[in-house]
Scaffold this active site. Structure first.
Site, short mmCIF file in Angstrom:
data_model
loop_
_atom_site.label_atom_id
_atom_site.label_comp_id
_atom_site.label_asym_id
_atom_site.label_seq_id
_atom_site.Cartn_x
_atom_site.Cartn_y
_atom_site.Cartn_z
N ASP A 11 3.46 -5.40 2.58
CA ASP A 11 3.22 -4.22 3.40
C ASP A 11 3.80 -4.45 4.79
O ASP A 11 3.57 -5.51 5.37
CB ASP A 11 1.71 -3.96 3.54
CG ASP A 11 1.12 -3.38 2.27
OD1 ASP A 11 1.89 -3.02 1.36
OD2 ASP A 11 -0.12 -3.29 2.18
N ASP A 130 0.81 6.26 -8.49
CA ASP A 130 -0.56 5.74 -8.40
C ASP A 130 -1.41 6.54 -9.38
O ASP A 130 -1.50 7.76 -9.26
CB ASP A 130 -1.12 5.91 -6.98
CG ASP A 130 -0.36 5.05 -5.97
OD1 ASP A 130 0.29 4.07 -6.38
OD2 ASP A 130 -0.40 5.37 -4.76
#
Lengths: 251, 196
Positions: A11, A130
């Site tokens: 990230d 997702d």
């Protein structure tokens, strides 16, 4: 033989890696270039950078980071986060990214997949999905699993493949963060359904989870973040174990 | 010094970065006279082979490339351009090495594009595969492949079918994989070419 890929996911925010990186001998745990280089030395097959705070104002910072990674790292990498237009993707390509991943922008406007594939080739376009299991089936979620949609995961992935997605990065929100293993049943269903590569994401807790996901679902790659960043799973050891279990890996 | 044919088919930042990491000097070839500035030539390329061939033709560099006697390395679509023909867009190519570029037939057991790390096996003692062991992994991304040929294949790879991961004829060398993304093995191959 084509090997199964092991992919650490990082990230990033404002061009720096955030959260959960705990290598012993890092000089700067926030430096994406140093981290990427370390992972390439350990035998990672590919890297994914997720820009978690991507905005137009900060686009240049991200581009500088992508360039710095491309200069130093000799394995392929994907960048995702905030890509909603062709020009975002083109700038990342020219900065040296091998692939981009798109998620909610493609849900909002599916034609984006066709446009990206036509402009840069299917190999450049990773569709990140997702997904969460609900009583009525598996459904696409947005914003890291917070916002449900009425789009069925299987339907969306088939549509994305026909529109020109070159690869699917499927994250199970039911499994993400649980360290209880990948969602092997859903991953097998998706993997059997498409003719493009599938990357498994969400749920990795130990080495056995990687052995299981490759043996049970036959996906092309498995992605994880914290287990690698905290050194709970070391890539050389993981790959040696996979090889012992007759799973093709690059060593 | 290596000259990179700059004809607008794909991004070359990763390639130039790899050369810089290896301290290999390079420059860009934009016009015919530029070929005289370099000892070796790289033809890069990603995307559609037919479209890349059209761009190369429009650059006006085709006759000069075909006449080259210096070492030439084609990479990915740059490799396919060196062959005679591609099924992609039913395209006639440079015809420097008399081979065909064919499409992987879509079967569920073998996904297309062929994407990821696969093993190569050097053949015919081609010098660009010097110090590269049989079974070494390289990074591939492609939907079209060059047929195996006992004479011109410099390395094979298997993906449902045995195909040419590398080819060579005289001073023309080419590889289907991306050496600039293939870790240390890829760097060895680039060094081999630079040291020819």
């Amino acid at each position: 033989m084509l090997s199964k890929r092991i992919i650490p996911c990082l990230d990033v925010k404002d061009g720096r890696t955030v959260k959960g990186v705990n290598f012993v001998d890092l000089r700067d745990a926030g430096d994406p270039v140093e981290l990427a280089w370390q992972y390439s030395q350990q035998g990672a097959d590919e890297l994914v950078f997720l820009d978690i705070a991507a905005t137009h104002e900060k686009r240049k910072t991200t581009l500088d980071m992508v360039k710095a990674v491309a200069r130093q790292v000799n394995i392929p990498f994907t960048i995702g986060g905030g890509i909603s237009e062709l020009k975002d993707a083109e700038a990342l390509l020219n900065a040296g990214a091998d692939k981009i991943s798109i998620n909610s922008a493609a849900v909002r406007r599916p034609e984006l997949i066709n446009e990206l594939a036509n402009a840069f080739g299917v190999q450049f376009v990773v569709l990140a999905v997702d997904t969460k299991h609900l009583p009525q089936g598996d459904f696409v979620h947005l914003n890291g699993g917070r916002i449900p949609t009425e789009i069925q995961t299987q339907h969306w992935i088939k549509e994305a493949e026909s529109r020109g997605a070159g690869e699917i990065l499927l994250t199970s929100m039911d499994k993400d963060g649980t360290k209880s293993g990948f969602d092997n049943i859903l991953l097998k269903e998706i993997n059997d359904m498409v003719t493009i590569p599938v990357i498994a994401s969400g749920g990795a807790g130990n080495e056995q989870d990687f052995i299981d996901v490759f043996q049970k679902s036959d996906v092309d790659a498995a992605l994880a973040a914290s287990v690698f960043h905290y050194g709970e799973i070391l890539i050389p050891k993981l790959k040696a174990l996979l090889k012992q279990n007759n799973i093709a890996v690059r060593i | 010094m290596i000259g990179i044919v700059n004809y607008g088919a794909g991004n070359i930042f990763s390639l130039t970065s790899a050369l810089e990491r290896l301290n290999i000097q390079y420059g860009m070839i934009n016009q015919e006279s530029d070929f005289d500035l370099y000892e070796k030539i790289i033809i890069p390329g990603v995307g559609h082979a037919g479209a890349a061939m059209q761009k190369l033709t429009e650059s006006g560099l085709v006759p000069a490339i075909k006449a080259l006697k210096k070492p030439v390395l084609g990479i990915c679509v740059g490799m396919q351009l060196i062959t005679s023909y591609s099924e992609e867009g039913d395209s006639n190519l440079l015809d420097i090495i008399p081979l065909k570029t064919l499409r992987f037939k879509e079967e569920i057991s073998h996904k297309v594009p062929h994407m990821g790390w696969n093993q190569i096996y050097p053949e015919n003692d081609s010098p660009i595969f010097s110090k590269i062991a049989p079974g070494t992994y390289f990074y591939f991304v492609h939907s079209y492949f060059i047929e195996f040929n006992p004479k011109f294949t410099a390395a094979t790879c298997n993906y449902g079918i045995k195909f040419s991961a590398g080819i060579q004829k005289d001073n023309f060398y080419a590889v289907q994989f991306h050496p600039e993304k293939s870790g240390e093995a890829g760097e060895q191959l680039l060094k081999n070419f630079a040291n020819l």
